[in-house]
Design an enzyme around this catalytic site. Sequence first.
Site, short mmCIF file in Angstrom:
data_model
loop_
_atom_site.label_atom_id
_atom_site.label_comp_id
_atom_site.label_asym_id
_atom_site.label_seq_id
_atom_site.Cartn_x
_atom_site.Cartn_y
_atom_site.Cartn_z
N LYS B 96 -44.94 21.85 52.50
CA LYS B 96 -43.95 21.76 51.22
C LYS B 96 -42.74 21.11 51.98
CE LYS B 96 -46.11 25.65 48.83
NZ LYS B 96 -47.10 26.17 50.02
N ARG B 97 -42.98 19.74 52.44
CA ARG B 97 -41.86 19.11 52.96
C ARG B 97 -41.15 18.33 51.99
NH1 ARG B 97 -43.14 22.26 56.42
NH2 ARG B 97 -43.27 22.00 58.73
#
Lengths: 276, 276
Positions: B96-97
Amino acid sequence: MTKEQLFKNIKKKRSFLCIGLDADIQKIPSHLLKTDDPVFSFNRAIIDATQQLCVAYKPNLAFYESLGNKGWMAFEKTVTYLKENYPDQFIIADAKRGDIGNTSEMYARSFFEELDIDAITVAPYMGEDSVKPFLSYKDKWVILLALTSNKGSLDFQFFKDEKGERLFEKVIKTSQNWANEENLMYVVGATQGEMFKEIRKIAPDYFLLVPGVGAQGGSLQDVAKYGMNDSCGLLINSSRAIIYADNTSGFAQAAYKEALKVQIEMELLLNEYKLL
Amino acid sequence: MTKEQLFKNIKKKRSFLCIGLDADIQKIPSHLLKTDDPVFSFNRAIIDATQQLCVAYKPNLAFYESLGNKGWMAFEKTVTYLKENYPDQFIIADAKRGDIGNTSEMYARSFFEELDIDAITVAPYMGEDSVKPFLSYKDKWVILLALTSNKGSLDFQFFKDEKGERLFEKVIKTSQNWANEENLMYVVGATQGEMFKEIRKIAPDYFLLVPGVGAQGGSLQDVAKYGMNDSCGLLINSSRAIIYADNTSGFAQAAYKEALKVQIEMELLLNEYKLL
């Protein structure tokens, strides 16, 4: 660290500078590559040279994770070095995390319990239960992305509802139901200039972490004019302009000079707004 | 991995199951704690027991990062183990960058170049320049958060503009200007049931990564009914229900049984929708 302590440090240092420790192995001076841990050696030299001029350090996790295992060790050593030598520095893990509750809990444990870091940046997209686990730690902070400094901020952050409210405003308003100005800050990019005025209407007392001064082109004067409150309320981040001011063996001294320029400007502003 | 290869694997395995490797040191069987690397030992046993029944594995980085340096080593060893022994598995780094361009580039380098992972989950809040650096790698994928499975998805993802378009729709539509169904997927939570119908109107050909079946309560039948397309178009993730089916020495066998139940259901659905 409490909000009161942070403001005290700002007055003591006459600075609201946060230095971004974005140590890129491809950019640090080549003589350091011969040391055991080049990234940590770089960070330590930058920290020793600049710590009198700033109140916070913000390592961006991406730069460490990209080196895998070695990068994580350099990150942990940097945090430990700060804790042991400069305990009044506010340490921000720029991680931009945000996941479902049980996963955010793991991150909170990692950053706040094991590393005793002061604050972590969090992305708001997944809403309340992705942010809340970070808010249960005493004197620890969430810094929520609101209005970022990059071009892509235009894609979704200005998405507007039928009443004219924009997504970043919705994020700021909604998140105030989960936390308060003692454990929540917002990221607002310096490139957003006059938006600070509008943000201060809906978040007058909150600290704002402000990237985008320096390499990205934002103006410190504008940010202070529209964004400062009676506890200063601003942490201005500068990364590349300071840490890569020079790439010879004089890099730390060059970083000192750049940080000093900013600190002098900040002292003038703190005086101008009667905060000293 | 290409979309065609992924669909081929789905047909071969008669499964569109992705197993979430969320190895929590506090939940794995206690006898493993005596081994040199408990997390890796756990993952390896789960992988060996289930690899015939699934097409993808998704380690969630939070669980590894929360263990610091040791966790990163376990993560890297798990990826290497998959690559060497089961090269047809699609590996998703659930990270979830999403950060400004130069930082996303660092992440891309880390996950795609150094670890040769197939896909990474990315948060859309910061817009195009935070996503693009991940899209320049051949046969590598971005899986963009669109409509997540958690309660907090209601906070911002349904934020609606004056034309009635919701934020998750805006994310899906806008991102199709940056990429296509050969390098972009979306996260859509199984708990969102009938929303799959609407999502298929705006993203008919894209793969969707679907968490929330199992522990979070979503229905596999509903997801298939509304979400399947002629390349299957679905990767259904299950983590806790499979990997923590049992916490005795028989944990891997128990995981096998749970995965088998899901695979049988999936085979029925693939037949029902004439994809086998």
